[in-house]
Design an enzyme around this catalytic site. Structure first.
Site, PDB file in Angstrom:
ATOM      1  N   CYS A   1      73.797 -10.472 -12.013  1.00 55.16           N
ATOM      2  CA  CYS A   1      73.093 -11.226 -10.979  1.00 55.16           C
ATOM      3  C   CYS A   1      72.048 -12.171 -11.609  1.00 55.16           C
ATOM      4  O   CYS A   1      72.430 -13.204 -12.135  1.00 55.16           O
ATOM      5  CB  CYS A   1      72.478 -10.277  -9.959  1.00 55.16           C
ATOM      6  SG  CYS A   1      72.201 -11.084  -8.377  1.00 55.16           S
TER       7      CYS A   1
ATOM      8  N   LYS B   1      66.410  16.716  -5.578  1.00 51.41           N
ATOM      9  CA  LYS B   1      67.014  17.124  -4.301  1.00 51.41           C
ATOM     10  C   LYS B   1      68.262  16.287  -4.011  1.00 51.41           C
ATOM     11  O   LYS B   1      69.272  16.804  -3.544  1.00 51.41           O
ATOM     12  CB  LYS B   1      65.958  16.939  -3.203  1.00 51.41           C
ATOM     13  CG  LYS B   1      66.440  17.196  -1.812  1.00 51.41           C
ATOM     14  CD  LYS B   1      65.255  17.440  -0.880  1.00 51.41           C
ATOM     15  CE  LYS B   1      64.121  16.442  -1.046  1.00 51.41           C
ATOM     16  NZ  LYS B   1      64.388  15.126  -0.502  1.00 51.41           N
TER      17      LYS B   1
ATOM     18  N   ASP C   1      55.452  17.144   4.725  1.00 58.81           N
ATOM     19  CA  ASP C   1      55.029  15.788   5.101  1.00 58.81           C
ATOM     20  C   ASP C   1      54.979  15.634   6.623  1.00 58.81           C
ATOM     21  O   ASP C   1      55.930  16.006   7.310  1.00 58.81           O
ATOM     22  CB  ASP C   1      56.009  14.746   4.540  1.00 58.81           C
ATOM     23  CG  ASP C   1      56.158  14.845   3.028  1.00 58.81           C
ATOM     24  OD1 ASP C   1      55.289  15.492   2.406  1.00 58.81           O
ATOM     25  OD2 ASP C   1      57.133  14.311   2.476  1.00 58.81           O
TER      26      ASP C   1
ATOM     27  N   HIS D   1      76.781  -7.307  -8.305  1.00 63.97           N
ATOM     28  CA  HIS D   1      76.185  -6.115  -8.919  1.00 63.97           C
ATOM     29  C   HIS D   1      77.288  -5.075  -9.102  1.00 63.97           C
ATOM     30  O   HIS D   1      77.366  -4.110  -8.339  1.00 63.97           O
ATOM     31  CB  HIS D   1      75.087  -5.545  -8.016  1.00 63.97           C
ATOM     32  CG  HIS D   1      73.834  -6.351  -8.026  1.00 63.97           C
ATOM     33  ND1 HIS D   1      72.917  -6.275  -9.040  1.00 63.97           N
ATOM     34  CD2 HIS D   1      73.363  -7.270  -7.150  1.00 63.97           C
ATOM     35  CE1 HIS D   1      71.913  -7.102  -8.779  1.00 63.97           C
ATOM     36  NE2 HIS D   1      72.161  -7.728  -7.645  1.00 63.97           N
TER      37      HIS D   1
ATOM     38  N   GLU E   1      77.531  -2.713 -11.000  1.00 60.47           N
ATOM     39  CA  GLU E   1      76.997  -1.355 -11.222  1.00 60.47           C
ATOM     40  C   GLU E   1      76.952  -0.555  -9.926  1.00 60.47           C
ATOM     41  O   GLU E   1      76.994   0.671  -9.945  1.00 60.47           O
ATOM     42  CB  GLU E   1      75.608  -1.426 -11.874  1.00 60.47           C
ATOM     43  CG  GLU E   1      74.461  -1.944 -10.999  1.00 60.47           C
ATOM     44  CD  GLU E   1      74.328  -3.467 -10.957  1.00 60.47           C
ATOM     45  OE1 GLU E   1      75.292  -4.164 -11.315  1.00 60.47           O
ATOM     46  OE2 GLU E   1      73.252  -3.950 -10.541  1.00 60.47           O
TER      47      GLU E   1
ATOM     48  N   THR F   1      57.148  28.182  -4.161  1.00 67.71           N
ATOM     49  CA  THR F   1      58.401  28.341  -3.407  1.00 67.71           C
ATOM     50  C   THR F   1      58.165  29.221  -2.177  1.00 67.71           C
ATOM     51  O   THR F   1      58.655  28.924  -1.085  1.00 67.71           O
ATOM     52  CB  THR F   1      59.487  28.948  -4.323  1.00 67.71           C
ATOM     53  OG1 THR F   1      59.789  27.984  -5.326  1.00 67.71           O
ATOM     54  CG2 THR F   1      60.758  29.297  -3.564  1.00 67.71           C
TER      55      THR F   1
END
Ligand code: GLN
Length: 566
Positions: free
Chosen positions: A384, A16, A145, A543, A545, A189
């Site tokens: 790191c 999603k 949910d 970091h 990335e 679905t």
């Protein structure tokens, strides 16, 4: 402003986030000013304290938020910084409503689930939306949910307030093909559509995720059942690379269908480099093998790579620009400790990465890995913890010290340590205040390899705009002297630092400090190191990335992948 809500039906983990990112990507390439918001229904106020092996990587935003990994997807797909305010959780909503109630802001009214909780959700959505044409709002989990009820209420209310022409609902579902049947099933679905309808929400688009392409017969069935136009059922089968998803959705006119429904003026799509980069990912000229040796890989009897998703994607981005495919080999550092012969697997590698991490488990395995990389001159990138442990390894092996990080053990040589003021905070159990989080500026040392890597990218120019903004707001993060002319911003999430006491010894023994963060109190924090004796041995306290995007790869990863290919 136009709002697109993205919901998940059937089950989570079907992509999603990638669909939401892809819609944002398409509309950005249609030249609209787009942003994304992620709503997480959990009660945690942010993702900072969540276990990475359960919840995936904690993504850090430039403004110091510890957020859901989907924020990382948005940045990677949109080549845009997203603020921590764009990750909304149930915890934040309730905290604010309760604080307001205690402060008497409700003026004697009864504070109730409806309308006060959805109102606070809408307030936050509008706050993050300001200045944008189109806002994509992804609701975490699935529509079934319990925790999602207030968010579904908020979405419906926004539709009523702003009108159907300003709010689009997209349902992402999954179509399983049970192996015993070999047939694609639409029933889950149909149930998901029914569930969404029960909140008064009728989907405008249904994106169907599946292993294979959805056929017209099933498309027809879903369209009929949901009262959604046939063309608005958009198949999104599995692809070789997630970066192809926007291209495939656009082939099915996703962008124009949304633009039409919003009654916006059409603008021609300009893909820029995107299509060529995806071609490179799919058919690279050559391949390299890279080992990622980390500690968050095992979860029960399953293996999980989401803990390091940004590292993995940063390699893909650099590879796409260099036309090199990167085959990642995941190695659990705890396995190396149990059985050092696992190190032999590293012999076959063109490069090794030790990523970030916290705590003692698996650390000696990572240190053994780093020693192996350094001694065999295999390109190494330490991120790191991967840099901190490289310093420890060097101190132990080259300087002959009994060295460690005080995160794990007090030794005579605490080469990685906490700053005195943090020690005070920790005494009072105030862990939250002791992290270096978000973007910090580093002054690079001219002439170093890292300096050259950044210099040859447009990062220095990009970052300079924000550094100027930071200067204006006089953030403590920006300690700069007149002579620091080459400045870059990278994201941080850590508590410990290279102990300033030992820096001179490291330098004398051959470690180059290629970048520092100057604090206003005069303490210099090590941001980048390199070993000039090796072909490519680089470590950073940051970091990098987390700032890599397909259209704007990280200079350090570019240098690393290039070194691997040589
Ligand atoms: N555990 C180390 C620290 O807190 C490194 C953190 C990290 O790798 N993100 O400083």
């Amino acid at each position: 402003m136009k709002f697109i809500f993205v919901y998940g039906g059937v089950m989570s983990g079907v992509g999603k986030g990638i669909v939401a990112s892809s819609i944002a990507n398409i509309l950005s390439h249609h030249d609209f000013n787009v942003t994304c918001i992620k709503i997480d229904p959990y009660i945690n106020c942010d993702a900072g304290t969540m276990r990475p092996t359960e919840h995936g990587e904690v993504f850090v935003t430039y403004d110091g938020g510890e957020t859901d990994q989907d924020i990382g997807n948005y940045e990677r797909f949109m080549n845009k910084d997203i603020s921590k305010l764009n990750n909304i959780t149930t915890g934040q909503i309730y905290k604010k409503v309760i604080e307001d109630e205690r402060a008497g802001k409700y003026l004697g009214n009864t504070v109730e689930f409806i309308p006060h909780i959805p109102n606070e959700i809408i307030r936050r959505i509008l706050n993050s939306s300001r200045g944008h044409d189109i806002i994509v709002i992804e609701i975490g989990g699935t529509i079934g949910d319990f925790e999602n009820i207030p968010f579904l209420f908020a979405a419906k209310k926004m539709e009523l307030t702003y009108g159907k022409e300003n709010v689009i609902h997209v349902l992402v579902t999954y179509l399983p093909i049970p192996p015993n049947l070999g047939e694609m099933k639409t029933k889950p679905t149909q149930h998901a559509i029914m569930k969404l309808n029960s909140y008064g929400i009728e989907p405008d688009f249904i994106i169907t995720r599946s292993e294979r392409e959805l056929d017209d017969a099933r498309k027809e069935k879903i369209a009929k059942y949901s009262n959604v136009q046939f063309s608005h059922i958009v198949p999104s089968p599995n692809l070789k690379t997630i970066y192809e998803v926007p291209i495939k959705l656009e082939e099915k006119f996703m962008g124009n269908m949304i633009i039409d429904q919003f009654k916006l003026q059409k603008r021609e799509i300009k893909w820029g480099k995107w299509i060529d980069l995806v071609k490179n990912i799919k058919n690279p000229q050559k391949n390299v093998d890279v080992a990622i040796v980390g500690k968050y890989i095992d979860t029960g009897s399953f293996t999980l790579y989401d803990s390091y998703i940004s590292v993995k994607e940063a390699l893909v981005h650099a590879g796409a620009h260099l036309n090199i495919g990167v085959n990642i080999h995941w190695i659990n550092s705890k396995d190396i400790e149990k059985n050092p012969s696992v190190l032999n697997e590293l012999k076959k590698m063109n490069g090794i990465i030790v990523p970030g991490g916290f705590g003692a488990s698996g650390v000696e395995g990572m240190i053994m890995t780093i020693k192996f990389a350094r001694e065999n001159d295999i390109p190494y990138l330490g991120l790191c913890y991967g840099m901190q442990l490289a310093m420890i390894e060097f101190a132990r092996d080259v300087l002959g010290w009994d060295a460690h990080t005080t995160e794990i053990k007090q030794t005579k040589y605490p080469v990685i340590d906490i700053l005195p003021e943090q020690k005070e905070l920790l005494k009072g159990n105030k862990y939250g205040g002791t992290m270096r989080l978000g973007e910090y500026v580093a002054a690079l040392t001219r002439g170093t390899m890292i300096f050259n890597l950044y210099k040859n990218s447009h990062r220095i120019e990009n970052d300079s705009k924000r550094i100027d903004e930071y200067r204006k707001t006089a953030q403590f993060r920006v300690g700069i002297t007149k002579d620091d002319d080459v400045l870059v911003l990278e994201k941080h999430r850590h508590r410990y630092e290279v102990n300033p006491k030992f820096i001179d010894d490291f330098v004398k023994a051959g470690v180059k400090i290629s970048g520092i963060h100057r604090r206003k109190d005069g303490i210099n924090l090590v941001e980048f190191i390199e070993l000039p004796k090796n072909k490519f041995f680089v470590g950073t306290q940051a970091h990098p990335e987390l700032k890599s995007r397909l259209e704007d790869p990280s200079p350090l990863f570019m240098g690393f992948v290039k070194a691997c290919s040589e």
